[in-house]
Design an enzyme around this catalytic site. Structure first.
Site, PDB file in Angstrom:
ATOM      1  N   GLU A 111      60.544  -6.557  -9.120  1.00 63.59           N
ATOM      2  CA  GLU A 111      59.217  -6.032  -8.750  1.00 63.59           C
ATOM      3  C   GLU A 111      58.377  -7.119  -8.098  1.00 63.59           C
ATOM      4  O   GLU A 111      57.304  -7.466  -8.598  1.00 63.59           O
ATOM      5  CB  GLU A 111      58.464  -5.561 -10.007  1.00 63.59           C
ATOM      6  CG  GLU A 111      59.129  -4.505 -10.833  1.00 63.59           C
ATOM      7  CD  GLU A 111      58.431  -4.316 -12.205  1.00 63.59           C
ATOM      8  OE1 GLU A 111      57.434  -5.004 -12.485  1.00 63.59           O
ATOM      9  OE2 GLU A 111      58.902  -3.481 -12.978  1.00 63.59           O
ATOM     10  N   TYR A 130      40.314 -17.362  -9.838  1.00 62.38           N
ATOM     11  CA  TYR A 130      41.330 -18.184 -10.518  1.00 62.38           C
ATOM     12  C   TYR A 130      41.250 -19.655 -10.125  1.00 62.38           C
ATOM     13  O   TYR A 130      42.187 -20.399 -10.349  1.00 62.38           O
ATOM     14  CB  TYR A 130      42.750 -17.711 -10.185  1.00 62.38           C
ATOM     15  CG  TYR A 130      42.953 -16.220 -10.122  1.00 62.38           C
ATOM     16  CD1 TYR A 130      42.924 -15.444 -11.274  1.00 62.38           C
ATOM     17  CD2 TYR A 130      43.188 -15.589  -8.904  1.00 62.38           C
ATOM     18  CE1 TYR A 130      43.125 -14.075 -11.209  1.00 62.38           C
ATOM     19  CE2 TYR A 130      43.391 -14.218  -8.845  1.00 62.38           C
ATOM     20  CZ  TYR A 130      43.354 -13.470  -9.999  1.00 62.38           C
ATOM     21  OH  TYR A 130      43.557 -12.117  -9.938  1.00 62.38           O
ATOM     22  N   CYS A 137      25.693 -14.063  -2.443  1.00 65.66           N
ATOM     23  CA  CYS A 137      24.722 -14.802  -3.257  1.00 65.66           C
ATOM     24  C   CYS A 137      25.252 -15.096  -4.639  1.00 65.66           C
ATOM     25  O   CYS A 137      24.849 -14.484  -5.632  1.00 65.66           O
ATOM     26  CB  CYS A 137      23.425 -14.011  -3.312  1.00 65.66           C
ATOM     27  SG  CYS A 137      22.711 -13.909  -1.677  1.00 65.66           S
ATOM     28  N   GLU A 138      26.192 -16.012  -4.708  1.00 62.10           N
ATOM     29  CA  GLU A 138      26.806 -16.462  -5.961  1.00 62.10           C
ATOM     30  C   GLU A 138      27.300 -17.875  -5.720  1.00 62.10           C
ATOM     31  O   GLU A 138      27.902 -18.147  -4.684  1.00 62.10           O
ATOM     32  CB  GLU A 138      28.068 -15.635  -6.285  1.00 62.10           C
ATOM     33  CG  GLU A 138      27.855 -14.187  -6.554  1.00 62.10           C
ATOM     34  CD  GLU A 138      27.705 -13.860  -8.032  1.00 62.10           C
ATOM     35  OE1 GLU A 138      27.862 -14.757  -8.882  1.00 62.10           O
ATOM     36  OE2 GLU A 138      27.407 -12.699  -8.307  1.00 62.10           O
TER      37      GLU A 138
HETATM   38  N1  LLP Z   1      55.227  -6.269 -11.876  1.00 63.30           N
HETATM   39  C1  LLP Z   1      54.196  -6.200 -12.745  1.00 63.30           C
HETATM   40  C2  LLP Z   1      54.310  -5.344 -13.912  1.00 63.30           C
HETATM   41  C3  LLP Z   1      53.031  -6.951 -12.506  1.00 63.30           C
HETATM   42  O1  LLP Z   1      52.029  -6.903 -13.377  1.00 63.30           O
HETATM   43  C4  LLP Z   1      52.944  -7.759 -11.347  1.00 63.30           C
HETATM   44  C5  LLP Z   1      51.738  -8.544 -11.072  1.00 63.30           C
HETATM   45  C6  LLP Z   1      54.033  -7.781 -10.455  1.00 63.30           C
HETATM   46  C7  LLP Z   1      55.158  -7.020 -10.763  1.00 63.30           C
HETATM   47  C8  LLP Z   1      54.048  -8.593  -9.195  1.00 63.30           C
HETATM   48  O2  LLP Z   1      53.970  -9.958  -9.450  1.00 63.30           O
HETATM   49  P1  LLP Z   1      54.081 -10.996  -8.217  1.00 63.30           P
HETATM   50  O3  LLP Z   1      55.508 -10.946  -7.700  1.00 63.30           O
HETATM   51  O4  LLP Z   1      53.117 -10.590  -7.184  1.00 63.30           O
HETATM   52  O5  LLP Z   1      53.744 -12.297  -8.831  1.00 63.30           O
HETATM   53  N2  LLP Z   1      45.805 -11.191  -8.540  1.00 63.30           N
HETATM   54  C9  LLP Z   1      46.589 -12.307  -9.043  1.00 63.30           C
HETATM   55  C10 LLP Z   1      47.994 -11.894  -9.388  1.00 63.30           C
HETATM   56  C11 LLP Z   1      48.064 -10.808 -10.431  1.00 63.30           C
HETATM   57  C12 LLP Z   1      49.457 -10.355 -10.721  1.00 63.30           C
HETATM   58  C13 LLP Z   1      49.466  -9.221 -11.659  1.00 63.30           C
HETATM   59  N3  LLP Z   1      50.744  -8.611 -11.865  1.00 63.30           N
HETATM   60  C14 LLP Z   1      46.538 -13.430  -8.019  1.00 63.30           C
HETATM   61  O6  LLP Z   1      45.915 -13.269  -6.986  1.00 63.30           O
HETATM   62  O7  LLP Z   1      47.076 -14.506  -8.262  1.00 63.30           O
END
Ligand code: LLP
Length: 427
Positions: A282, A325, A351-352
């Site tokens: 995923e 983050y 404005c932050e």
């Molecule tokens: N599968 C599930 C169940 C997830 O919760 C996530 C991401 C993924 C797959 C995909 O993960 P990836 O391959 O993209 O790392 N907004 C944050 C990242 C949040 C990820 C949440 N879950 C950022 O910008 O770093």
């Protein structure tokens, strides 16, 4: 720019940054700024890294579309053979809107609503990744009501530290995600006994922006232990889903190449006698992240007492990762500048004080200059908001020498189109 995460799809020719064969200034001229710019070739290369590593196996890549759910991104990936990892009915609607195959969709997330579960059952998704006992019960009830059998996988919380930012770790005991390791077998027994549930798989996702192989392998071993225990109980699984989470290089991170990580995982799967099972991943960030950049223009340069600020036309509402983050994202001048180099904080108009995109970068800047923020193809536009009543940016997909506006800039009137005022005469 050899260390550069966006090199390749985004490279300088005669000092001017291009996306594939299109100069970024031409995109800014034509579509305005801020604008997300994506490379079709880089996006598909991100997908192919997974598909190639899994070639010859029964396998499915379910792109985690929360990273970037633009319809063109989904369409290109669906046509390349990708499935999707969704976390809402809205995301499912997007998959269906591009003609994506629901049988290649896995549904993750801790808070699926009854309506979303019913919608997913009606179209026939590949499986629900179950995150709790109460959720399993709701899925069962909805399936019974609709006269269906819901395919399920249990998201195991393996309690493994992914060694990433705490906000994006998901597989530790104290995270809200997944079913506690010790409770997993009982949940499977419960599901296997139900006439309205069909056990099809098992999954985990321990975090995002993971840059080490070890936690991934450790979680995989723990998952395979469960698979073995279930087999001893007579519960056979059709697929094993290793989640997403592979990191990308924003600065100096050295994430494992996707092919290497997959080879290591598959070696464990085979060694433990599960080579015949279908393998799922995923991934989100590692597919979409390197394929996008956020193009923004410097509006003002402000020399403060303690700091220099470059105030650009993109802000935290366009790109939330730095504010949320403290993420470090690369900032590149789009064209050479004759101005003096100074240390700048790159900030937006919101404005932050948390509205910053980068801090203390040595850049030669003047108002009107363009900057490109790299690695912004994932969790950029998909996390954008309208804070400060700012319309969301345009999105442009580049394919060789051509570019397409795949989402036009939002209009201010659209921001309050659903709002109304009280009737005249009301106090
Ligand atoms: N599968 C599930 C169940 C997830 O919760 C996530 C991401 C993924 C797959 C995909 O993960 P990836 O391959 O993209 O790392 N907004 C944050 C990242 C949040 C990820 C949440 N879950 C950022 O910008 O770093």
């Amino acid at each position: 720019m050899s260390h550069d995460p966006i090199a390749g799809a985004f490279a300088a020719h005669d000092g001017v940054l291009h996306c594939e064969s299109v100069p970024l200034p031409a995109i800014a001229e034509r579509f305005g700024t801020p604008t997300y710019v994506y490379s079709r070739a880089a996006l598909l290369a991100g997908y192919r890294a997974y598909a190639d590593a899994l070639a010859g196996r029964s396998a499915l890549v379910c792109y985690a579309m929360k990273a970037n759910s633009n319809l063109t991104v989904l369409d290109l990936l669906a046509r390349a053979g990708s499935g999707f990892d969704i976390v809402s009915g809205g995301e499912l609607a997007r998959v269906l809107a591009v003609g994506g195959d629901p049988r290649k969709v896995v549904f993750s997330g801790v808070g699926k609503s009854e309506a979303e579960i019913a919608q997913a059952l009606a179209v026939g998704i590949l499986c629900f990744n179950i995150e709790s006992v109460p959720e399993l019960e709701v899925v069962e009830r909805v399936a019974q009501r609709l006269g269906k059998r819901a395919p399920i996988s249990v998201r195991v919380n393996p309690d493994v530290d992914p060694k990433t930012h705490p906000y994006i770790s998901t597989g530790l005991k104290n995270n809200k995600f997944g079913v506690a390791y010790a409770d997993v077998p009982a949940l499977y027994r419960r599901a296997a006994a139900s006439a309205h549930l069909e056990v099809v798989g098992i999954d985990f996702h321990i975090g995002s922006q993971i840059t080490e192989v070890a936690p991934y392998l450790e979680a995989a071993e723990r998952l395979l232990d469960v698979v073995d225990a279930l087999a001893r109980d007579g519960i056979g699984l059709h697929h094993i889903d290793f989640g997403g989470g592979v990191g990308i290089r924003y600065r100096d991170e050295t994430p494992p190449p996707v092919g290497e990580l997959i080879a290591a995982l598959l070696a464990r799967v085979d060694a433990r006698g599960h080579g015949g099972k279908t393998i799922l991943f995923e991934p989100g960030r590692s597919i979409a992240g390197p394929a996008g950049t956020l193009l923004t223009r410097v509006q003002y340069v402000k020399h403060g007492e303690a700091k220099n600020f470059a105030i650009v036309d993109a802000a935290m509402n366009d790109l939330a990762r730095p504010a949320m983050y403290q993420a470090w994202m690369p900032v590149h001048p789009v064209a050479p500048s004759a101005h003096e180099i100074a240390l700048y904080d790159i900030v937006g108009p919101v404005c932050e004080s948390s509205d910053w995109l980068a801090r203390e970068r040595a850049l030669a800047l003047a108002p009107g200059d363009l900057l490109a923020i790299g690695g912004a193809g994932a969790y950029g536009m998909s996390m954008a908001s309208n804070y400060n009543s700012r319309p969301r940016a345009a999105e442009v997909m580049v394919d060789g020498e051509r570019c397409y506006e795949v989402r036009r800039r939002e209009l201010v009137e659209e921001l309050f189109a659903g709002e109304s005022v009280l009737p005249t005469g009301s106090a």
